[in-house]
Design a protein around this motif. Sequence first.
Motif, PDB file in Angstrom:
ATOM      1  N   TRP A  26       0.824  -1.204   0.000  1.00 22.30           N
ATOM      2  CA  TRP A  26       0.000   0.000   0.000  1.00 22.30           C
ATOM      3  C   TRP A  26       0.862   1.259   0.000  1.00 22.30           C
ATOM      4  CZ3 TRP A  26      -4.428  -1.283   3.997  1.00 22.30           C
ATOM      5  CH2 TRP A  26      -5.374  -2.084   3.344  1.00 22.30           C
ATOM      6  N   ALA A  27       1.940   1.271   0.769  1.00 19.89           N
ATOM      7  CA  ALA A  27       2.797   2.458   0.823  1.00 19.89           C
ATOM      8  C   ALA A  27       3.407   2.750  -0.547  1.00 19.89           C
ATOM      9  CB  ALA A  27       3.891   2.266   1.871  1.00 19.89           C
ATOM     10  N   ASN A  28       3.946   1.718  -1.196  1.00 18.63           N
ATOM     11  CA  ASN A  28       4.540   1.915  -2.519  1.00 18.63           C
ATOM     12  C   ASN A  28       3.480   2.253  -3.564  1.00 18.63           C
ATOM     13  OD1 ASN A  28       7.245   1.425  -1.733  1.00 18.63           O
ATOM     14  ND2 ASN A  28       6.900  -0.784  -1.823  1.00 18.63           N
ATOM     15  N   GLN A  29       2.338   1.596  -3.495  1.00 24.78           N
ATOM     16  CA  GLN A  29       1.275   1.861  -4.466  1.00 24.78           C
ATOM     17  C   GLN A  29       0.679   3.251  -4.290  1.00 24.78           C
ATOM     18  OE1 GLN A  29      -1.323  -1.411  -3.623  1.00 24.78           O
ATOM     19  NE2 GLN A  29      -0.161  -2.877  -4.849  1.00 24.78           N
ATOM     20  N   TYR A  30       0.646   3.730  -3.058  1.00 23.35           N
ATOM     21  CA  TYR A  30       0.073   5.055  -2.814  1.00 23.35           C
ATOM     22  C   TYR A  30       0.897   6.131  -3.514  1.00 23.35           C
ATOM     23  CZ  TYR A  30      -2.609   8.507  -0.148  1.00 23.35           C
ATOM     24  OH  TYR A  30      -3.450   9.526   0.210  1.00 23.35           O
ATOM     25  N   VAL A  31       2.223   6.029  -3.409  1.00 21.21           N
ATOM     26  CA  VAL A  31       3.094   7.006  -4.061  1.00 21.21           C
ATOM     27  C   VAL A  31       3.023   6.866  -5.575  1.00 21.21           C
ATOM     28  CG1 VAL A  31       5.490   7.749  -4.348  1.00 21.21           C
ATOM     29  CG2 VAL A  31       4.618   7.169  -2.073  1.00 21.21           C
ATOM     30  N   ALA A  32       3.062   5.625  -6.071  1.00 25.33           N
ATOM     31  CA  ALA A  32       2.974   5.416  -7.519  1.00 25.33           C
ATOM     32  C   ALA A  32       1.652   5.926  -8.077  1.00 25.33           C
ATOM     33  CB  ALA A  32       3.162   3.932  -7.834  1.00 25.33           C
TER      34      ALA A  32
END
Length: 296
Positions: free
Chosen positions: A184-190
Motif C-alpha cells: 500500500w505504501a509503494n502503491q500510494y506514491v505510484a
Amino acid sequence: MNMQSTSLAQPPAVNELDLMPYVNAVIDLRWWLVAAALLSAVATFFWSSNRPYLYQSAVRVSVVDIEDPGGVSPDDRRASEVLTLVEHGFVMGTTHDNYNDVMLARLNSRNFTMRFLDTYNVYRFFYPQQWNAAEQRWVDGFTPDRGQAFTRFRDEVRRIERDEETDIISVAMTWPDPAVARDWANQYVASFNEFIRERALEDVGRKQAFLERELRRSDVLEIQQSIYRLIEAQTAIAMLASARQDYALEIIDPAALPYRSFNLSRKKLVAIGTVAGTLLALFAILAGILVRGMVD
C-alpha cells in the motif's frame, strides 16, 4: 516569670503522620493485592489476544521541482525565440510559492484517497467477510460504505508526515499483514504520481487545443511564431510527463517488508496491565483507610 517565658519559647506540638495503619492494612490485605495483580494479568492477556499485531511500512519521498518544464524552458534565451512574459506564464502555468504544501494537501486529499481506495479495492480488506476472494466479488450484492472506509483508512491506516528541516515526506501504512502495509505504501506514491501526471497531461491537452484554434484564426506571422513556440513547449512538457516515472514525488527510500510489529507485544502489555492493576488496588486500600480515618 522564668517559667512563663520558658513555656512561651517552646514550639507548638506538630501533628506527625502515622504511617503504621497504612502499612498494617497493606500487610493484612496483601492477598487482595496478589489477587488484583493476577486478575489484571489475566484480563490484559485475553484483551491482547484479541488484538492483532500491527505492522507499519513507510516510503520516503521528496517533491519534484516543477520549475523545469523539460526541453523548452522559458529561461532558454535564444535570440528571436525568447519567450515573452505572457508565453512564460502560459508554459509554466500557475505556480504557488507554497507548492510543497499544495502537493502535501493533494496527497492527503479526499479526492485522491478515494481514487486510491477504488483503484486497489481496499474495501475488501475492511470487509473481509463480505468479499469472495475466489470469485473476486462481493457476497450477495454487498456494497461497502465508502465514507466509513475512507475515515478508517485516514485515521487508522495512512500516516503522512513531512520533515520541516529537509522537506522529506514519509508515507506510512499500518496493517496486520506486513506485506499489505508495504504494498500500500509503494502503491500510494505510484498512484499519486500517476494522478498528477494525468492532471498535467489534461492541462497540456487543453492548452494545445486552444493554441491550434488560435493558430488557424491568426494571419500575423509574429503571433504564429509565438504560438508555435508555445506548442513546442507544451509538447516538451507532455513528453516529460510521459517519460518521467517519478513525476510529482521522487522516491528516496521505497517501503520494505517490516519484520517487527508496530504495537506493543503481548508480554509487554500483560506486564503493564499487571502493574497498573496492582497500583489501582493499592490506591484503593490507602484511600479506604484515609476515608475511615476522616470519618472517625
